[in-house]
Design a protein around this motif. Structure first.
Motif, PDB file in Angstrom:
ATOM      1  N   THR A 127      -6.275  -2.098   0.548  1.00  0.00           N
ATOM      2  CA  THR A 127      -5.282  -1.367   1.048  1.00  0.00           C
ATOM      3  C   THR A 127      -4.944  -2.007   2.382  1.00  0.00           C
ATOM      4  N   ASP A 138      -8.213   3.405  -1.419  1.00  0.00           N
ATOM      5  CA  ASP A 138      -7.272   4.494  -2.279  1.00  0.00           C
ATOM      6  C   ASP A 138      -7.928   4.536  -3.600  1.00  0.00           C
ATOM      7  N   ASP A 150       0.842  -1.101  -0.033  1.00  0.00           N
ATOM      8  CA  ASP A 150       0.069  -0.029  -0.037  1.00  0.00           C
ATOM      9  C   ASP A 150       0.972   1.311  -0.032  1.00  0.00           C
TER      10      ASP A 150
END
Length: 734
Positions: free
Chosen positions: A151, A128, A118
């Protein structure tokens, strides 16, 4: 009124157009008007969606446990597996190590995990948007499937609160929970929870447990290379585990180092670290017991209600026999090949199970999962079908060249021995006799017999199937031979005796499956006779252990597979050897390495059991014993007769018909219980009319429609006076 209103609208539009023209502007097009409306509607919908999302996230954040509650929550189950004597053989499940605070976690470990899992962790709100948009675009343009966009926060939400189902509903809930986590906790808290709870394979949860498992030291001492290896495991813990595949782990760690360098988290010198030089902890606990637990423990999903509390699983495995089985396979398997062994007690309990030569090297279970050809050990079902159809071990058969359709089987030595008996043909695994038997009893009958004895894989009925061309599992073949050891009664393999909680509360207890008789007693005794001869004097002599043994060898074409399955003193054991890529193995035969491994293991397995002689005494049914007229036709004094004029003659009186005419029984009051018996059903002739029969056959006993006749042809001939009885032709020659 409507027309006037319409005219006013048109006038208004015209006036607006004239004013726009007078001002030097072009009037808006219809496309532009609809675009504007869609934009406005979309904006309203987006605002409403954002409001609803905020409400959902707010409610989720309020219902989340506290940070300290999440630290104390375990998300997996500990399972202690015990042998049949109660000793602990393995402990499976989570190992969490020491909880490390955010300050105690090395920065290089944080950087490695963020780089590979991430990269925008510190800038997104839990989901995201950039990564999600890019993944959707790649998927929509057909360049790839919809990729993973989770994420670190989403992964934490999934690991703690959800499951791994790949559904839209689960992904939406995951996104809401991730944003709720970001709302309630800081980034450092989320990363601390994640690094202490994520699964790294081998039962290790959290970086401290993984570090101790793979490198034998706490996670607070992780180097750059070690951190890269651990970070690389999250994507696929089993595939990239350094204990299972060092090269795969090193390759994945190199990817992590490259990403860290590209994102500026380490220097170029740090990125050039030699990952292959990392000292890995030597594995001592992984052994062949894991082949057994890999087969048995998934059954808990069916045996138990859903539970996450620690449990103890009491199994059928004998620790001493498992060691002996492992040593027997490893000592006798040809170089470059794999081996497998399954050993069953008389009730189906698995005493030992070996799925390969080295579990750490490869955990593929060849005893329960591999589909391989059994070779001549498949002849068990051919001869079972023949014995059930009326053959006996002493029957004379002819080993001669055979052609069935386009198939011409040959014996392994390329020769034919001519007339012999069934016992010898089986003991020396004569292919041509097995082909003739399969042709006579029917290939469908052989397939049906295999199904009856527990073969679960697909079975074709091409002629070559009698020589073992169908692929089977070793555990299924062992089960079939175990049923012979049980005198023809069905056997169901099992590995779990009972399951209890850590406090001793019983959650499950095995109940013996109801056994059914698969073949008559005389068939079980006959096949045991044949199997014993194969070990005493035939191809399985290497399996002798100084006490009665019955079994059968199997070798496939080009020596790709070697089989031996047999039993003694109530223990049935099957051994397979061969290459995973199915290539030829020089010198591999069922009567050599597999039989030798069987012998080495069985000498230990039966050492504390009494010697048991096999029951091979054939108590043949009445229809199979040497027949005579009284057996087939009964006592003439017990019959009603009809003379030529159709008059009924009572029992005990002589018929009035012409000399030599035999009486014909009819139904009537006072008819005795003993009825005329049906002649034994004959075996079909081979498809090749030019080949002599395997042995002389009796009269057909069938009508024009092919159905069995209630009365034999000779009896009808004599009853109607067409010819004299043909006594000799009705009896098979021995």
């Amino acid at each position: 009124m409507d027309k006037r209103g319409s005219r006013r609208k048109k006038a208004t539009r015209a006036e607006r157009a004239k004013r726009a023209e007078a001002d030097g502007r072009n009037p808006p097009s219809r496309f532009w008007r609809w675009t504007k409306r869609l934009f406005l509607w979309g904006a309203v919908a987006a605002v409403l969606g954002a409001v609803f999302l905020a409400i959902a996230v707010g409610f989720a954040a309020r219902s989340l446990p506290s940070y300290y509650q999440l630290k104390a929550t375990q998300n997996a189950q500990t399972i202690v597996v015990r042998a049949r004597d109660g000793t602990e053989i393995v402990e499976l499940g989570p190992s969490y190590g020491k909880w490390l605070s955010s300050e105690e976690i090395p920065q290089v470990m944080k950087d490695a995990m963020i780089s590979v899992e991430d990269r925008r962790f510190y800038s997104h709100p839990g989901v995201d948007p950039y990564g999600l948009t890019r993944a959707v675009y790649v998927w929509a343009t057909g360049q790839n499937r919809l990729g993973a966009t989770s994420t670190i926060t989403q992964q934490l939400a999934r690991n703690v609160f959800l499951n791994s189902n790949r559904t839209i509903d689960r992904k939406l809930r995951e996104a809401v929970l991730a944003m709720a986590l970001e709302w309630k906790f800081s980034k450092d808290q989320i990363l601390e929870l994640y690094l202490n709870k994520v699964y790294f394979g081998g039962g290790a949860y959290g970086i401290d447990s993984a570090s101790r498992k793979f490198f034998s030291h706490p996670a607070s001492e992780l180097s750059v290379a070690e951190a890269a290896i651990i970070a690389g495991l999250v994507k696929a813990p089993s595939r990239y585990s350094p204990t299972a595949d060092v090269d795969a782990a090193v390759g994945r760690a190199s990817v992590v180092l490259r990403l860290m360098r590209e994102q500026g988290r380490i220097t170029a010198d740090q990125a050039r670290v030699d990952v292959s030089a990392v000292n890995l902890k030597e594995e001592v606990g992984q052994n062949s017991v894991r082949y057994f637990t890999d087969w048995a423990l998934p059954q808990l999903d069916l045996l138990l209600p859903e539970t996450f509390e620690p449990i103890e699983v009491w199994t059928t495995l004998d620790v001493g026999m498992q060691r002996a089985a492992t040593a027997a396979v490893q000592a006798n398997v040809p170089e470059g090949t794999q081996g497998a062994l399954v050993s069953l007690d008389r009730d189906g309990a698995i005493l030992a199970l070996v799925g390969g030569t080295d579990y750490v090297e490869t955990n593929y279970n060849r005893a329960t999962n591999a589909l391989r050809q059994p070779g001549s050990s498949w002849k068990l079902f051919v001869y079972l079908a023949a014995l059930e159809a009326g053959y006996t071990p002493d029957d004379r058969v002819v080993d001669t060249p055979v052609k069935i359709g386009d198939w011409s089987p040959r014996n392994s030595n390329g020769r034919n021995i001519g007339e012999t008996d069934l016992r010898t043909a089986f003991a020396y695994s004569v292919n041509t006799v097995a082909a003739q038997l399969g042709n006579e009893v029917g290939f469908g009958s052989v397939a049906s017999m295999a199904r009856r004895f527990g073969i679960t894989t697909p079975i074709n009925t091409y002629p070559a199937m009698v020589l073992g061309s169908n692929e089977v599992r070793l555990i299924d073949m062992t089960r079939a031979f175990a049923a012979i050891s049980a005198k023809g009664a069905s056997v169901e393999p099992y590995g779990i005796v009972k399951v209890t909680t850590a406090d001793g509360e019983k959650l499950y207890e095995h109940k013996q499956a109801r056994s059914s008789q698969l073949v008559p007693d005389h068939v079980a005794a006959g096949i045991t006779d044949l199997l014993q001869a194969a070990v005493q004097t035939g191809t399985g002599r290497a399996a002798q252990i100084g006490r009665p043994v019955a079994g059968k060898t199997g070798t496939t074409s080009s020596n790709k597979d070697g089989y031996f399955v047999g039993f003694s003193s109530g223990i049935t054991t099957g051994v397979w050897m061969g290459r995973d890529d199915n290539r030829r193995v020089g010198g591999l035969q069922g009567g050599r390495a597999p039989a030798q491994a069987f012998s080495a293991y069985m000498r230990y397995a039966v050492k504390d059991r009494p010697v048991e002689e096999f029951d091979t005494d054939l108590k043949l049914p009445d229809w199979q014993i040497e027949e005579d007229d009284e057996y087939f036709f009964g006592d003439p004094e017990d019959y009603y007769y009809i003379d030529e004029q159709g008059n009924l003659i009572e029992p005990g009186r002589q018929p009035t018909g012409p000399e030599g005419q035999l009486p014909f029984p009819v139904e009537g009051e006072g008819m005795p219980q003993q009825q005329p018996q049906m002649q034994p059903q004959p075996r079909p002739q081979p498809t090749d009319p030019t080949r002599p029969p395997l042995r002389e056959q009796p009269a057909t006993g069938r009508g024009a429609d092919g159905a069995p006749q209630a009365i034999g042809d000779d009896f009808l001939d004599r009853a109607t006076g067409r010819q004299e009885p043909r006594r000799q032709g009705n009896r098979p020659q021995e």
